[in-house]
Scaffold this motif. Structure first.
Motif, PDB file in Angstrom:
ATOM      1  N   GLY A  19       0.787  -1.234   0.000  1.00 20.97           N
ATOM      2  CA  GLY A  19       0.000   0.000   0.000  1.00 20.97           C
ATOM      3  C   GLY A  19       0.812   1.273   0.000  1.00 20.97           C
ATOM      4  N   ARG A  20       2.100   1.186   0.271  1.00 24.94           N
ATOM      5  CA  ARG A  20       2.936   2.383   0.281  1.00 24.94           C
ATOM      6  C   ARG A  20       3.363   2.762  -1.135  1.00 24.94           C
ATOM      7  NH1 ARG A  20       8.061   1.411   3.269  1.00 24.94           N
ATOM      8  NH2 ARG A  20       7.797  -0.706   2.435  1.00 24.94           N
ATOM      9  N   GLU A  21       3.851   3.983  -1.261  1.00 21.05           N
ATOM     10  CA  GLU A  21       4.460   4.446  -2.500  1.00 21.05           C
ATOM     11  C   GLU A  21       5.828   5.032  -2.155  1.00 21.05           C
ATOM     12  OE1 GLU A  21       1.481   7.207  -3.929  1.00 21.05           O
ATOM     13  OE2 GLU A  21       0.809   5.740  -5.424  1.00 21.05           O
ATOM     14  N   LEU A  22       6.826   4.702  -2.952  1.00 21.71           N
ATOM     15  CA  LEU A  22       8.167   5.218  -2.723  1.00 21.71           C
ATOM     16  C   LEU A  22       8.538   6.194  -3.829  1.00 21.71           C
ATOM     17  CD1 LEU A  22      10.278   2.097  -1.618  1.00 21.71           C
ATOM     18  CD2 LEU A  22       9.628   4.052  -0.215  1.00 21.71           C
ATOM     19  N   ALA A  23       8.907   7.399  -3.428  1.00 22.59           N
ATOM     20  CA  ALA A  23       9.405   8.380  -4.393  1.00 22.59           C
ATOM     21  C   ALA A  23      10.893   8.143  -4.624  1.00 22.59           C
ATOM     22  CB  ALA A  23       9.159   9.788  -3.875  1.00 22.59           C
ATOM     23  N   PHE A  24      11.385   8.536  -5.790  1.00 26.42           N
ATOM     24  CA  PHE A  24      12.797   8.326  -6.109  1.00 26.42           C
ATOM     25  C   PHE A  24      13.259   9.359  -7.128  1.00 26.42           C
ATOM     26  CE2 PHE A  24      10.228   5.766  -9.015  1.00 26.42           C
ATOM     27  CZ  PHE A  24      10.736   6.129 -10.257  1.00 26.42           C
ATOM     28  N   GLU A  25      14.560   9.525  -7.210  1.00 27.84           N
ATOM     29  CA  GLU A  25      15.149  10.326  -8.293  1.00 27.84           C
ATOM     30  C   GLU A  25      15.562   9.422  -9.452  1.00 27.84           C
ATOM     31  OE1 GLU A  25      14.409  12.668  -5.327  1.00 27.84           O
ATOM     32  OE2 GLU A  25      16.077  11.298  -4.903  1.00 27.84           O
ATOM     33  N   TYR A  26      16.131   8.258  -9.099  1.00 26.88           N
ATOM     34  CA  TYR A  26      16.522   7.260 -10.103  1.00 26.88           C
ATOM     35  C   TYR A  26      16.042   5.894  -9.623  1.00 26.88           C
ATOM     36  CZ  TYR A  26      19.671  10.859 -11.915  1.00 26.88           C
ATOM     37  OH  TYR A  26      20.184  12.017 -12.422  1.00 26.88           O
ATOM     38  N   ALA A  27      15.682   5.045 -10.579  1.00 24.60           N
ATOM     39  CA  ALA A  27      15.258   3.682 -10.236  1.00 24.60           C
ATOM     40  C   ALA A  27      15.908   2.697 -11.191  1.00 24.60           C
ATOM     41  CB  ALA A  27      13.739   3.549 -10.294  1.00 24.60           C
ATOM     42  N   SER A  28      16.101   1.483 -10.705  1.00 29.48           N
ATOM     43  CA  SER A  28      16.631   0.400 -11.529  1.00 29.48           C
ATOM     44  C   SER A  28      15.710  -0.800 -11.394  1.00 29.48           C
ATOM     45  CB  SER A  28      18.051   0.029 -11.103  1.00 29.48           C
ATOM     46  OG  SER A  28      18.519  -1.090 -11.833  1.00 29.48           O
ATOM     47  N   LEU A  29      15.364  -1.391 -12.520  1.00 29.84           N
ATOM     48  CA  LEU A  29      14.470  -2.546 -12.552  1.00 29.84           C
ATOM     49  C   LEU A  29      15.266  -3.816 -12.817  1.00 29.84           C
ATOM     50  CD1 LEU A  29      11.701  -0.903 -14.756  1.00 29.84           C
ATOM     51  CD2 LEU A  29      11.390  -1.632 -12.391  1.00 29.84           C
ATOM     52  N   ASP A  30      15.183  -4.759 -11.884  1.00 25.46           N
ATOM     53  CA  ASP A  30      15.812  -6.068 -12.030  1.00 25.46           C
ATOM     54  C   ASP A  30      14.869  -7.098 -11.425  1.00 25.46           C
ATOM     55  OD1 ASP A  30      17.619  -8.094 -12.534  1.00 25.46           O
ATOM     56  OD2 ASP A  30      18.887  -7.651 -10.815  1.00 25.46           O
ATOM     57  N   ILE A  31      13.697  -7.213 -12.057  1.00 27.67           N
ATOM     58  CA  ILE A  31      12.625  -8.042 -11.509  1.00 27.67           C
ATOM     59  C   ILE A  31      12.519  -9.386 -12.205  1.00 27.67           C
ATOM     60  CG2 ILE A  31      11.270  -6.096 -10.670  1.00 27.67           C
ATOM     61  CD1 ILE A  31       9.592  -6.245 -13.212  1.00 27.67           C
ATOM     62  N   GLY A  32      13.502  -9.693 -13.065  1.00 23.92           N
ATOM     63  CA  GLY A  32      13.530 -10.992 -13.703  1.00 23.92           C
ATOM     64  C   GLY A  32      12.419 -11.174 -14.718  1.00 23.92           C
ATOM     65  N   ALA A  33      12.213 -12.420 -15.092  1.00 25.06           N
ATOM     66  CA  ALA A  33      11.164 -12.780 -16.036  1.00 25.06           C
ATOM     67  C   ALA A  33      10.430 -13.984 -15.473  1.00 25.06           C
ATOM     68  CB  ALA A  33      11.776 -13.099 -17.398  1.00 25.06           C
ATOM     69  N   ILE A  34       9.319 -14.317 -16.072  1.00 24.64           N
ATOM     70  CA  ILE A  34       8.561 -15.500 -15.671  1.00 24.64           C
ATOM     71  C   ILE A  34       8.423 -16.416 -16.873  1.00 24.64           C
ATOM     72  CG2 ILE A  34       7.330 -14.350 -13.794  1.00 24.64           C
ATOM     73  CD1 ILE A  34       5.012 -13.883 -15.617  1.00 24.64           C
ATOM     74  N   ALA A  35       8.074 -17.662 -16.613  1.00 24.57           N
ATOM     75  CA  ALA A  35       7.990 -18.638 -17.696  1.00 24.57           C
ATOM     76  C   ALA A  35       6.929 -18.229 -18.716  1.00 24.57           C
ATOM     77  CB  ALA A  35       7.676 -20.021 -17.135  1.00 24.57           C
ATOM     78  N   ALA A  36       7.280 -18.312 -19.985  1.00 23.13           N
ATOM     79  CA  ALA A  36       6.341 -18.023 -21.063  1.00 23.13           C
ATOM     80  C   ALA A  36       5.509 -19.270 -21.317  1.00 23.13           C
ATOM     81  CB  ALA A  36       7.104 -17.632 -22.327  1.00 23.13           C
ATOM     82  N   VAL A  37       4.220 -19.179 -21.080  1.00 23.69           N
ATOM     83  CA  VAL A  37       3.353 -20.344 -21.219  1.00 23.69           C
ATOM     84  C   VAL A  37       2.284 -20.059 -22.265  1.00 23.69           C
ATOM     85  CG1 VAL A  37       1.874 -21.982 -20.034  1.00 23.69           C
ATOM     86  CG2 VAL A  37       3.732 -20.897 -18.791  1.00 23.69           C
ATOM     87  N   ASP A  38       2.533 -20.532 -23.489  1.00 21.10           N
ATOM     88  CA  ASP A  38       1.544 -20.486 -24.553  1.00 21.10           C
ATOM     89  C   ASP A  38       1.039 -21.907 -24.709  1.00 21.10           C
ATOM     90  OD1 ASP A  38       0.016 -20.041 -26.771  1.00 21.10           O
ATOM     91  OD2 ASP A  38       1.696 -19.902 -28.179  1.00 21.10           O
ATOM     92  N   ALA A  39       0.062 -22.271 -23.884  1.00 18.89           N
ATOM     93  CA  ALA A  39      -0.284 -23.678 -23.747  1.00 18.89           C
ATOM     94  C   ALA A  39      -1.769 -23.845 -23.439  1.00 18.89           C
ATOM     95  CB  ALA A  39       0.555 -24.292 -22.634  1.00 18.89           C
ATOM     96  N   PRO A  40      -2.281 -25.071 -23.588  1.00 24.24           N
ATOM     97  CA  PRO A  40      -3.671 -25.348 -23.206  1.00 24.24           C
ATOM     98  C   PRO A  40      -3.901 -25.069 -21.727  1.00 24.24           C
ATOM     99  CG  PRO A  40      -2.722 -27.185 -24.456  1.00 24.24           C
ATOM    100  CD  PRO A  40      -1.598 -26.253 -24.128  1.00 24.24           C
ATOM    101  N   ASP A  41      -5.155 -24.813 -21.386  1.00 24.06           N
ATOM    102  CA  ASP A  41      -5.485 -24.481 -20.001  1.00 24.06           C
ATOM    103  C   ASP A  41      -5.051 -25.568 -19.032  1.00 24.06           C
ATOM    104  OD1 ASP A  41      -6.560 -22.112 -20.843  1.00 24.06           O
ATOM    105  OD2 ASP A  41      -8.639 -22.805 -20.801  1.00 24.06           O
ATOM    106  N   GLY A  42      -5.178 -26.825 -19.446  1.00 17.77           N
ATOM    107  CA  GLY A  42      -4.805 -27.923 -18.561  1.00 17.77           C
ATOM    108  C   GLY A  42      -3.337 -27.877 -18.197  1.00 17.77           C
ATOM    109  N   LEU A  43      -2.481 -27.572 -19.169  1.00 15.38           N
ATOM    110  CA  LEU A  43      -1.049 -27.500 -18.903  1.00 15.38           C
ATOM    111  C   LEU A  43      -0.723 -26.290 -18.036  1.00 15.38           C
ATOM    112  CD1 LEU A  43       1.770 -28.610 -19.344  1.00 15.38           C
ATOM    113  CD2 LEU A  43       1.901 -27.319 -21.481  1.00 15.38           C
ATOM    114  N   VAL A  44      -1.380 -25.176 -18.302  1.00 14.87           N
ATOM    115  CA  VAL A  44      -1.172 -23.985 -17.472  1.00 14.87           C
ATOM    116  C   VAL A  44      -1.566 -24.273 -16.029  1.00 14.87           C
ATOM    117  CG1 VAL A  44      -1.900 -21.600 -17.088  1.00 14.87           C
ATOM    118  CG2 VAL A  44      -1.493 -22.418 -19.411  1.00 14.87           C
ATOM    119  N   SER A  45      -2.616 -25.077 -15.851  1.00 12.43           N
ATOM    120  CA  SER A  45      -3.117 -25.366 -14.512  1.00 12.43           C
ATOM    121  C   SER A  45      -2.182 -26.269 -13.718  1.00 12.43           C
ATOM    122  CB  SER A  45      -4.504 -26.023 -14.615  1.00 12.43           C
ATOM    123  OG  SER A  45      -4.984 -26.408 -13.348  1.00 12.43           O
ATOM    124  N   VAL A  46      -1.638 -27.296 -14.345  1.00 14.46           N
ATOM    125  CA  VAL A  46      -0.837 -28.266 -13.593  1.00 14.46           C
ATOM    126  C   VAL A  46       0.661 -28.013 -13.700  1.00 14.46           C
ATOM    127  CG1 VAL A  46      -2.604 -30.029 -13.911  1.00 14.46           C
ATOM    128  CG2 VAL A  46      -0.664 -29.960 -15.483  1.00 14.46           C
TER     129      VAL A  46
END
Length: 376
Positions: free
Chosen positions: A101-128
């Motif tokens: 719920g907070r907000e942080l002000a900044f002068e400069y920011a760096s983003l290093d939040i990685g990536a997540i698996a790319a899932v272009d797949a049927p719903d069943g595969l996404v689910s399990v």
């Protein structure tokens, strides 16, 4: 509530505990640039190191060996750690919104939040399916599955979707771990690739050697086989074959964190487009690195080696900002040493198109990985 900094210092906000920020914080601890108020936002109190994941999956070292605690890393540089998730960024207002719920002000920011698996797949595969990224949750779910197999609650059958380098490493590591259990049933691990070849971005020499390793380990390989459905017990292929699997790993490439799309930053396929200084090409007061960044000047694969190298560059940029000096440029290497785990205590090395499968390669990989952990 917006949390602002002192007017006498420059606030640097590091969003994400990725490999680049880990290295940058270590460098900043020795540099100790004056006039900075540095903050790190990370959803977890530690970050998982990707280089040690295959060895952990194979059972060579415990889960704790993957983790780099962030608080001890922040303290020497005077960085304030916020154990919460960033969920938004307003580059124009220079404010980051946090999950608490907070907000942080900044002068400069760096983003290093990685990536997540790319899932272009049927719903069943996404689910399990269990995405390989983020690494920590994947490792935890694998450990839970191994425990269930040991307890007799699940048969020892698993599948990996995606036969890039990460998928091959995981399939070999998973098979090695299951083979080492005292079981009456024979473990089965399948590697499933929708394309016609393994390692679609790799070289022929590495591909041949890894195919031999998969055959030696008795990993069943399916090529040219898209997944059409999946449930808790099996994966169904386009050919009509059903592959038994009680644990399904999704090693299907990387896609960006979805909230980046709402930032107004210039993006390439959802990743932040950066210049040679690692600054956003649309908002120069925002840096991006590691898997979060798209290097417009020299595109590179999403590999940890580039994230680690960028750490020293980012630390230097922060130091230059503090000293009001011009920024330096990052020049990624055109080739690098690839060390691919084979499940057992062996590894294949590849550089300049030449692959070597020698006993010493495992020791080299172990030394590099644990040396990185020791430094942090």
């Amino acid at each position: 509530m917006v949390v602002t900094g002192s007017q006498n210092v420059t606030r640097i906000l590091l969003i994400g505990g990725g490999h680049t920020h880990v290295v940058a914080l270590r460098r900043l601890a020795s540099m100790k640039p004056a006039g900075l108020d540095i903050h790190l936002v990370s959803p977890e109190p530690s970050t998982s190191y990707s280089g040690l994941l295959p060895g952990h999956i194979a059972g060579h070292w415990p889960r704790t060996d993957l983790e780099i605690p962030l608080a001890p890393l922040c303290h020497p540089s005077g960085t304030t750690l916020h154990t919460t998730r960033a969920i938004s960024l307003d580059p124009s207002a220079r404010i980051a919104g946090l999950d608490d719920g907070r907000e942080l002000a900044f002068e400069y920011a760096s983003l290093d939040i990685g990536a997540i698996a790319a899932v272009d797949a049927p719903d069943g595969l996404v689910s399990v399916g269990v995405p390989v990224k983020p690494l920590g949750p994947f490792a935890d779910q694998w450990s839970a599955f191994v425990s269930s197999v040991e307890a007799g609650a699940n048969p020892p059958c698993a599948a990996v979707i995606g036969a890039g380098t990460a998928g091959v490493e995981l399939a070999l590591s998973m098979k090695h771990r299951l083979d080492k259990l005292d079981l009456t049933a024979r473990p089965k691990v399948a590697l499933i690739e929708r394309g016609e070849v393994l390692l679609p971005d790799g070289n022929a020499s590495m591909r041949r050697q890894l195919e031999k390793e998969l055959n030696r380990a008795c990993v069943t390989v399916y090529k040219g086989e898209p997944v059409v459905d999946a449930d808790e017990t099996l994966v169904r292929l386009a050919s009509g074959e059903s592959v038994p699997a009680r644990f399904v790993a999704l090693a299907t490439g990387a896609r960006p964190q979805s909230w980046l799309a709402g930032t107004g930053l210039a993006l390439n396929d959802g990743f932040v487009s950066v210049s040679p200084t690692l600054q956003s090409i649309s908002h120069p007061h925002i840096f991006a690195c590691g898997d979060t960044a798209h290097l417009t000047f020299s595109p590179r694969p999403k590999a940890g080696v580039f994230a680690v190298r960028q750490g020293a560059v980012l630390a230097e940029q922060i130091g230059r900002l503090a000293a009001n000096r011009a920024l330096s440029e990052y020049h990624p290497q055109t080739d690098y040493l690839k060390l691919v785990s084979l499940g057992r205590r062996r590894a294949i090395a590849e550089k300049w198109g030449v692959s070597l499968n020698l006993p010493g390669m495992w020791s080299l990989k172990r030394h590099i990985d644990f040396d990185f952990m020791k430094d942090n």
